[in-house]
Design an enzyme around this catalytic site. Structure first.
Site, PDB file in Angstrom:
ATOM      1  N   LEU A 266       0.818  -1.215   0.000  1.00 19.93           N
ATOM      2  CA  LEU A 266       0.000   0.000   0.000  1.00 19.93           C
ATOM      3  C   LEU A 266       0.849   1.261   0.000  1.00 19.93           C
ATOM      4  O   LEU A 266       1.896   1.334   0.636  1.00 19.93           O
ATOM      5  CB  LEU A 266      -0.921  -0.013   1.222  1.00 19.93           C
ATOM      6  CG  LEU A 266      -1.844  -1.229   1.309  1.00 19.93           C
ATOM      7  CD1 LEU A 266      -2.689  -1.170   2.579  1.00 19.93           C
ATOM      8  CD2 LEU A 266      -2.746  -1.338   0.081  1.00 19.93           C
ATOM      9  N   HIS A 267       0.383   2.256  -0.750  1.00 16.47           N
ATOM     10  CA  HIS A 267       1.065   3.554  -0.804  1.00 16.47           C
ATOM     11  C   HIS A 267       0.040   4.661  -0.645  1.00 16.47           C
ATOM     12  O   HIS A 267      -1.144   4.394  -0.384  1.00 16.47           O
ATOM     13  CB  HIS A 267       1.874   3.671  -2.099  1.00 16.47           C
ATOM     14  CG  HIS A 267       1.073   3.372  -3.339  1.00 16.47           C
ATOM     15  ND1 HIS A 267       0.046   4.181  -3.763  1.00 16.47           N
ATOM     16  CD2 HIS A 267       1.118   2.328  -4.211  1.00 16.47           C
ATOM     17  CE1 HIS A 267      -0.489   3.668  -4.863  1.00 16.47           C
ATOM     18  NE2 HIS A 267       0.136   2.531  -5.156  1.00 16.47           N
TER      19      HIS A 267
ATOM     20  N   HIS B 111      -3.405   4.455  -2.346  1.00 14.68           N
ATOM     21  CA  HIS B 111      -4.396   3.624  -1.643  1.00 14.68           C
ATOM     22  C   HIS B 111      -4.957   4.378  -0.439  1.00 14.68           C
ATOM     23  O   HIS B 111      -6.155   4.335  -0.173  1.00 14.68           O
ATOM     24  CB  HIS B 111      -3.744   2.331  -1.122  1.00 14.68           C
ATOM     25  CG  HIS B 111      -3.245   1.419  -2.201  1.00 14.68           C
ATOM     26  ND1 HIS B 111      -1.910   1.205  -2.435  1.00 14.68           N
ATOM     27  CD2 HIS B 111      -3.907   0.663  -3.107  1.00 14.68           C
ATOM     28  CE1 HIS B 111      -1.771   0.347  -3.423  1.00 14.68           C
ATOM     29  NE2 HIS B 111      -2.966   0.015  -3.862  1.00 14.68           N
TER      30      HIS B 111
ATOM     31  N   GLY C   7      -9.206   4.128  -8.086  1.00 13.05           N
ATOM     32  CA  GLY C   7      -8.464   5.330  -8.492  1.00 13.05           C
ATOM     33  C   GLY C   7      -8.710   5.669  -9.959  1.00 13.05           C
ATOM     34  O   GLY C   7      -8.781   4.781 -10.812  1.00 13.05           O
ATOM     35  N   GLN C   8      -8.770   6.961 -10.234  1.00  9.74           N
ATOM     36  CA  GLN C   8      -8.909   7.434 -11.626  1.00  9.74           C
ATOM     37  C   GLN C   8      -7.668   7.117 -12.442  1.00  9.74           C
ATOM     38  O   GLN C   8      -7.721   7.007 -13.660  1.00  9.74           O
ATOM     39  CB  GLN C   8      -9.158   8.952 -11.634  1.00  9.74           C
ATOM     40  CG  GLN C   8      -9.386   9.505 -13.035  1.00  9.74           C
ATOM     41  CD  GLN C   8      -9.397  11.010 -13.082  1.00  9.74           C
ATOM     42  OE1 GLN C   8      -9.691  11.662 -12.086  1.00  9.74           O
ATOM     43  NE2 GLN C   8      -9.071  11.574 -14.234  1.00  9.74           N
TER      44      GLN C   8
ATOM     45  N   VAL D 221      -3.858  11.767  -7.855  1.00  6.51           N
ATOM     46  CA  VAL D 221      -3.035  12.654  -7.037  1.00  6.51           C
ATOM     47  C   VAL D 221      -1.805  13.009  -7.870  1.00  6.51           C
ATOM     48  O   VAL D 221      -1.173  12.124  -8.472  1.00  6.51           O
ATOM     49  CB  VAL D 221      -2.609  11.973  -5.716  1.00  6.51           C
ATOM     50  CG1 VAL D 221      -1.816  12.930  -4.844  1.00  6.51           C
ATOM     51  CG2 VAL D 221      -3.836  11.449  -4.969  1.00  6.51           C
TER      52      VAL D 221
ATOM     53  N   ARG E 286       5.837   3.737 -10.028  1.00  3.17           N
ATOM     54  CA  ARG E 286       6.902   3.605 -11.041  1.00  3.17           C
ATOM     55  C   ARG E 286       7.788   4.846 -11.135  1.00  3.17           C
ATOM     56  O   ARG E 286       8.874   4.779 -11.712  1.00  3.17           O
ATOM     57  CB  ARG E 286       6.293   3.371 -12.412  1.00  3.17           C
ATOM     58  CG  ARG E 286       5.590   2.053 -12.473  1.00  3.17           C
ATOM     59  CD  ARG E 286       5.119   1.792 -13.842  1.00  3.17           C
ATOM     60  NE  ARG E 286       4.432   0.516 -13.885  1.00  3.17           N
ATOM     61  CZ  ARG E 286       3.869   0.018 -14.948  1.00  3.17           C
ATOM     62  NH1 ARG E 286       3.907   0.685 -16.075  1.00  3.17           N
ATOM     63  NH2 ARG E 286       3.268  -1.138 -14.908  1.00  3.17           N
TER      64      ARG E 286
END
Ligand code: PAF
Length: 305
Positions: free
Chosen positions: A34-35, A38, A156-157, A185, A196
């Site tokens: 998770l980052h 998330h 997420g978009q 974001v 990445r």
């Protein structure tokens, strides 16, 4: 936070341990590691629902046989700590046998059992480089929806095609959950945050910010045509706007374009022109070649309007 590894435990929680009358469950499916991205989805779910469930499951059916499923990072202890700090109510972390009782070989021709395929929106764009990817996503997300039965689900978009594929699936399989698309974001430069980005040197992080700048220039032209001129704008004009910004980097070979898409938001059909009332998505995938590190990093981005 309760941590469950079996479907039975989740169903028991949902039907016996909590009083659901008039209360909502929000759900954020993940593959772990998770980052911040998330965390943004989870915060929104916690804010908008009485209970929030998160799943962590590295889903084999969205990996191709030549992709290294075993190398995918698994960081359950760190993830659990983060989820606790975000006030998540349950974490569902099943194993593959629990989710795929008949087993799940990566070779599609050997797979057995039910699979969900959303035809017409899964094959193009990201689906071109990863042919069975969305079939794997829609299959596992259907299973997770059936287990958790969330009122609201958060995606997420950034992975816009995934959102659109799931949206069609939920609408046309009459699945009773409301999907929320949480905006991308971005860094101050406009570059979409991605795990990445860490493979790029500072110079190429700056250069990569032009990906969004190109898309934004097309967006501005559409906004102008909608609001000021109240007329449609053709695809070629929009592609030109994007490519003008990207051109210096295309010439040097720093940007190698995989695709640019200007498509209808609901069907992903490519548009020859954008009319003032169309809901559209401009999306792209660009391979950035970083001469400082010799890394090639595939970045995706999009604007919905
Ligand atoms: O976006 C992801 O992390 C995955 O595709 C998802 C939705 C958790 C399904 O495995």
């Amino acid at each position: 936070m309760k941590v469950f590894h079996t479907i039975k435990e989740v169903v028991q929680w949902r039907t016996q341990e909590i009083d659901r009358r008039g209360k909502t469950i929000g759900f954020v499916p993940t593959m772990g590691c998770l980052h911040n991205g998330h965390a943004t989805l989870i915060r929104q779910s916690v804010q908008e629902n009485d209970f929030t469930a998160v799943s962590i499951f590295v889903n084999p059916s969205q990996f191709a046989p030549d992709e290294d499923l075993d190398q995918y990072p698994r960081t359950l202890p760190e993830d659990t700590k983060l989820l606790e700090s975000l006030n998540v109510d349950i974490l569902f972390a099943p194993n593959a046998k629990e989710m795929y009782p008949q087993g799940i070989p990566l070779d599609v021709s050997s797979q057995r059992g039910p699979f969900v395929n959303v035809l017409g929106v899964s094959e193009m764009l990201e689906g071109k480089t990863r042919p069975n990817f969305f079939r794997g996503v829609t299959t596992v997300v259907t299973k997770l929806f059936n287990i958790i039965m969330p009122d609201n689900s958060y995606f997420g978009q950034k992975d816009i095609q995934q959102f659109i594929v799931l949206n069609v699936m939920v609408n046309e399989l009459f699945i009773n959950t409301k999907l929320t698309m949480v905006p991308i974001v971005r860094a101050d430069s406009g570059l979409a945050l991605s795990s990445r980005n860490k493979y790029l040197s500072p110079k190429y992080l700056d250069i990569s910010a032009n990906i969004y700048k190109g898309l934004s220039d097309a967006q501005k032209s559409i906004e102008y045509s909608r609001v000021e001129a109240q007329q449609s704008i053709d695809r070629e004009t929009l592609l030109k706007k994007i490519e003008t910004v990207w051109e210096p980097y295309i010439i040097t070979g720093d940007f190698r374009i995989d695709y640019i898409s200007i498509a209808d938001f609901n069907t992903l059909n490519e548009l020859d022109e954008v009319n003032p009332t169309d809901k559209i998505v401009i999306s792209c995938a660009v391979n950035v070649f970083d001469r400082n590190t010799n890394n090639t990093v595939r970045l995706i981005d999009n604007i919905v309007m």
